[in-house]
Design a protein around this motif. Structure first.
Motif, PDB file in Angstrom:
ATOM      1  N   LEU A  63       0.829  -1.202   0.000  1.00  0.00           N
ATOM      2  CA  LEU A  63       0.000   0.000   0.000  1.00  0.00           C
ATOM      3  C   LEU A  63       0.865   1.255   0.000  1.00  0.00           C
ATOM      4  O   LEU A  63       0.638   2.182  -0.792  1.00  0.00           O
ATOM      5  N   ILE A  64       1.858   1.288   0.867  1.00  0.00           N
ATOM      6  CA  ILE A  64       2.754   2.447   0.906  1.00  0.00           C
ATOM      7  C   ILE A  64       3.528   2.557  -0.404  1.00  0.00           C
ATOM      8  O   ILE A  64       3.738   3.654  -0.934  1.00  0.00           O
ATOM      9  N   GLY A  65       3.921   1.414  -0.936  1.00  0.00           N
ATOM     10  CA  GLY A  65       4.624   1.412  -2.220  1.00  0.00           C
ATOM     11  C   GLY A  65       3.772   2.003  -3.328  1.00  0.00           C
ATOM     12  O   GLY A  65       4.266   2.764  -4.169  1.00  0.00           O
ATOM     13  N   LEU A  66       2.490   1.661  -3.339  1.00  0.00           N
ATOM     14  CA  LEU A  66       1.561   2.199  -4.337  1.00  0.00           C
ATOM     15  C   LEU A  66       1.462   3.715  -4.224  1.00  0.00           C
ATOM     16  O   LEU A  66       1.542   4.433  -5.231  1.00  0.00           O
ATOM     17  N   LEU A  67       1.315   4.203  -3.003  1.00  0.00           N
ATOM     18  CA  LEU A  67       1.159   5.643  -2.783  1.00  0.00           C
ATOM     19  C   LEU A  67       2.429   6.404  -3.153  1.00  0.00           C
ATOM     20  O   LEU A  67       2.368   7.503  -3.697  1.00  0.00           O
ATOM     21  N   LYS A  68       3.580   5.806  -2.859  1.00  0.00           N
ATOM     22  CA  LYS A  68       4.842   6.442  -3.237  1.00  0.00           C
ATOM     23  C   LYS A  68       5.011   6.459  -4.758  1.00  0.00           C
ATOM     24  O   LYS A  68       5.512   7.430  -5.336  1.00  0.00           O
ATOM     25  N   LYS A  69       4.581   5.384  -5.393  1.00  0.00           N
ATOM     26  CA  LYS A  69       4.658   5.313  -6.851  1.00  0.00           C
ATOM     27  C   LYS A  69       3.802   6.411  -7.481  1.00  0.00           C
ATOM     28  O   LYS A  69       4.150   6.970  -8.533  1.00  0.00           O
ATOM     29  N   GLU A  70       2.696   6.723  -6.820  1.00  0.00           N
ATOM     30  CA  GLU A  70       1.810   7.794  -7.285  1.00  0.00           C
ATOM     31  C   GLU A  70       2.309   9.165  -6.828  1.00  0.00           C
ATOM     32  O   GLU A  70       1.618  10.170  -7.017  1.00  0.00           O
ATOM     33  N   ARG A  71       3.491   9.182  -6.216  1.00  0.00           N
ATOM     34  CA  ARG A  71       4.154  10.419  -5.778  1.00  0.00           C
ATOM     35  C   ARG A  71       3.404  11.178  -4.685  1.00  0.00           C
ATOM     36  O   ARG A  71       3.407  12.411  -4.639  1.00  0.00           O
ATOM     37  N   LEU A  72       2.743  10.441  -3.798  1.00  0.00           N
ATOM     38  CA  LEU A  72       2.094  11.063  -2.657  1.00  0.00           C
ATOM     39  C   LEU A  72       3.083  11.183  -1.503  1.00  0.00           C
ATOM     40  O   LEU A  72       3.929  10.305  -1.301  1.00  0.00           O
TER      41      LEU A  72
ATOM     42  N   LYS B 263      -6.788  16.726  15.296  1.00  0.00           N
ATOM     43  CA  LYS B 263      -7.433  17.754  14.484  1.00  0.00           C
ATOM     44  C   LYS B 263      -6.561  19.002  14.399  1.00  0.00           C
ATOM     45  O   LYS B 263      -6.382  19.592  13.322  1.00  0.00           O
ATOM     46  N   LYS B 264      -5.989  19.417  15.531  1.00  0.00           N
ATOM     47  CA  LYS B 264      -5.135  20.599  15.558  1.00  0.00           C
ATOM     48  C   LYS B 264      -3.881  20.384  14.717  1.00  0.00           C
ATOM     49  O   LYS B 264      -3.427  21.290  14.016  1.00  0.00           O
ATOM     50  N   THR B 265      -3.318  19.181  14.791  1.00  0.00           N
ATOM     51  CA  THR B 265      -2.124  18.867  14.003  1.00  0.00           C
ATOM     52  C   THR B 265      -2.435  18.947  12.510  1.00  0.00           C
ATOM     53  O   THR B 265      -1.668  19.513  11.735  1.00  0.00           O
ATOM     54  N   ILE B 266      -3.567  18.381  12.124  1.00  0.00           N
ATOM     55  CA  ILE B 266      -3.967  18.389  10.715  1.00  0.00           C
ATOM     56  C   ILE B 266      -4.214  19.815  10.224  1.00  0.00           C
ATOM     57  O   ILE B 266      -3.827  20.180   9.111  1.00  0.00           O
ATOM     58  N   GLN B 267      -4.835  20.632  11.070  1.00  0.00           N
ATOM     59  CA  GLN B 267      -5.105  22.017  10.698  1.00  0.00           C
ATOM     60  C   GLN B 267      -3.817  22.798  10.450  1.00  0.00           C
ATOM     61  O   GLN B 267      -3.806  23.757   9.672  1.00  0.00           O
ATOM     62  N   ASN B 268      -2.745  22.389  11.127  1.00  0.00           N
ATOM     63  CA  ASN B 268      -1.465  23.083  10.984  1.00  0.00           C
ATOM     64  C   ASN B 268      -0.642  22.591   9.793  1.00  0.00           C
ATOM     65  O   ASN B 268       0.414  23.153   9.495  1.00  0.00           O
ATOM     66  N   LEU B 269      -1.122  21.527   9.129  1.00  0.00           N
ATOM     67  CA  LEU B 269      -0.419  21.047   7.944  1.00  0.00           C
ATOM     68  C   LEU B 269      -0.673  22.020   6.794  1.00  0.00           C
ATOM     69  O   LEU B 269      -1.818  22.349   6.494  1.00  0.00           O
ATOM     70  N   SER B 270       0.378  22.465   6.170  1.00  0.00           N
ATOM     71  CA  SER B 270       0.214  23.425   5.084  1.00  0.00           C
ATOM     72  C   SER B 270       1.078  23.031   3.890  1.00  0.00           C
ATOM     73  O   SER B 270       2.024  22.244   4.016  1.00  0.00           O
ATOM     74  N   GLY B 271       0.738  23.570   2.738  1.00  0.00           N
ATOM     75  CA  GLY B 271       1.532  23.334   1.535  1.00  0.00           C
ATOM     76  C   GLY B 271       1.334  21.976   0.909  1.00  0.00           C
ATOM     77  O   GLY B 271       2.131  21.545   0.071  1.00  0.00           O
ATOM     78  N   ILE B 272       0.274  21.261   1.311  1.00  0.00           N
ATOM     79  CA  ILE B 272      -0.011  19.941   0.736  1.00  0.00           C
ATOM     80  C   ILE B 272      -1.484  19.833   0.385  1.00  0.00           C
ATOM     81  O   ILE B 272      -2.327  20.562   0.920  1.00  0.00           O
ATOM     82  N   ASP B 273      -1.789  18.913  -0.503  1.00  0.00           N
ATOM     83  CA  ASP B 273      -3.159  18.570  -0.844  1.00  0.00           C
ATOM     84  C   ASP B 273      -3.516  17.327  -0.020  1.00  0.00           C
ATOM     85  O   ASP B 273      -2.998  16.237  -0.267  1.00  0.00           O
ATOM     86  N   LYS B 274      -4.356  17.502   0.997  1.00  0.00           N
ATOM     87  CA  LYS B 274      -4.741  16.385   1.865  1.00  0.00           C
ATOM     88  C   LYS B 274      -5.665  15.464   1.062  1.00  0.00           C
ATOM     89  O   LYS B 274      -6.883  15.608   1.086  1.00  0.00           O
TER      90      LYS B 274
END
Length: 226
Positions: free
Chosen positions: A99-108, A160-171
């Motif tokens: 699963l992680i390999g798939l996501l990395k292959k898709e450049r996530l 939730k607070k940690t996620i709100q502070n994530l910036s510069g990415i497409d969640k």
């Protein structure tokens, strides 16, 4: 903007609570107070019997663990953490690495947000290939643990607070297994309840989120969603 996959770890990528074995290892080495750590066993037992909620379990366990760490040497804990990962096999689901390999292959970008302590989680970066990892931080002063929690990420509100502070990415896509992971799933375009407990399964059904279990072809289903 780079797409990101956001994961909880225990129950999603690893079976059970691997952190418990590490804490037990530290107690056996007398690096943390065994008597205080042993209180967590009773709490986990109550949770497994359905006597307390996941949130109550997480809160109580971390309070006792933080006290067990009081006075422990930071460098000793970090050293034992690395040794533990070298000497013990972490029980992963069969789908985890593909699963992680798939996501990395898709450049996530791969991000993990977990209630486990950060000293333990740092080792997952190499093992599972995370780009960024967020975990519970116990307070440290002058290289010693104080017995207090600096940042606790076992509870949904903290995640939730940690996620709100994530910036510069497409969640883009997120994975969780308990109701404490709802903030992860609410924040992404593709929410996946993976091996959900009853609380998360109910929330996922209500919100129309994808529900997958270990017995499903997880990699195939996620590939179809991307």
């Amino acid at each position: 903007m780079k797409k990101a996959a956001i994961f909880d770890i225990d129950g999603v990528l690893t079976k059970g609570f691997a952190i418990r074995h590490f804490w037990n290892h530290l107690a056996g080495k007398d690096i943390i107070y065994a008597r205080l750590f042993l209180r967590t066993h009773k709490t986990f037992d109550k949770f497994s019997k359905g006597e307390i909620s996941y949130m109550e379990m997480g809160k109580t366990v971390m309070e006792n663990v933080s006290l067990a760490f009081r006075g422990a040497d930071q460098k000793a804990v970090e050293k034992e953490s690395k040794k533990f990962f070298l000497q013990n096999k972490i029980d992963l689901f069969d789908y985890t690495m593909p699963l992680i390999g798939l996501l990395k292959k898709e450049r996530l970008k791969i991000i993990a947000i977990s209630g486990s302590t950060i000293e333990f989680l740092e080792n997952y970066k190499k093992l599972l290939g995370f780009d960024t990892i967020y975990g519970t931080e116990l307070e440290i002063v002058d290289g010693k643990y104080t017995g207090s929690i600096k940042t606790g990420l076992g509870i949904g509100e903290s995640k939730k607070k940690t996620i709100q502070n994530l910036s510069g990415i497409d969640k883009f896509i997120g994975f969780g297994d308990t109701e404490q992971d709802i903030p992860i799933l609410e924040s992404v375009k593709i929410p996946v309840a993976l091996n959900p407990n009853k609380g998360l399964e109910k929330a996922a059904a209500k919100n129309g989120w994808i529900i997958l279990r270990e017995t499903d072809n997880v990699v195939k289903e996620v590939r179809r969603l991307l």
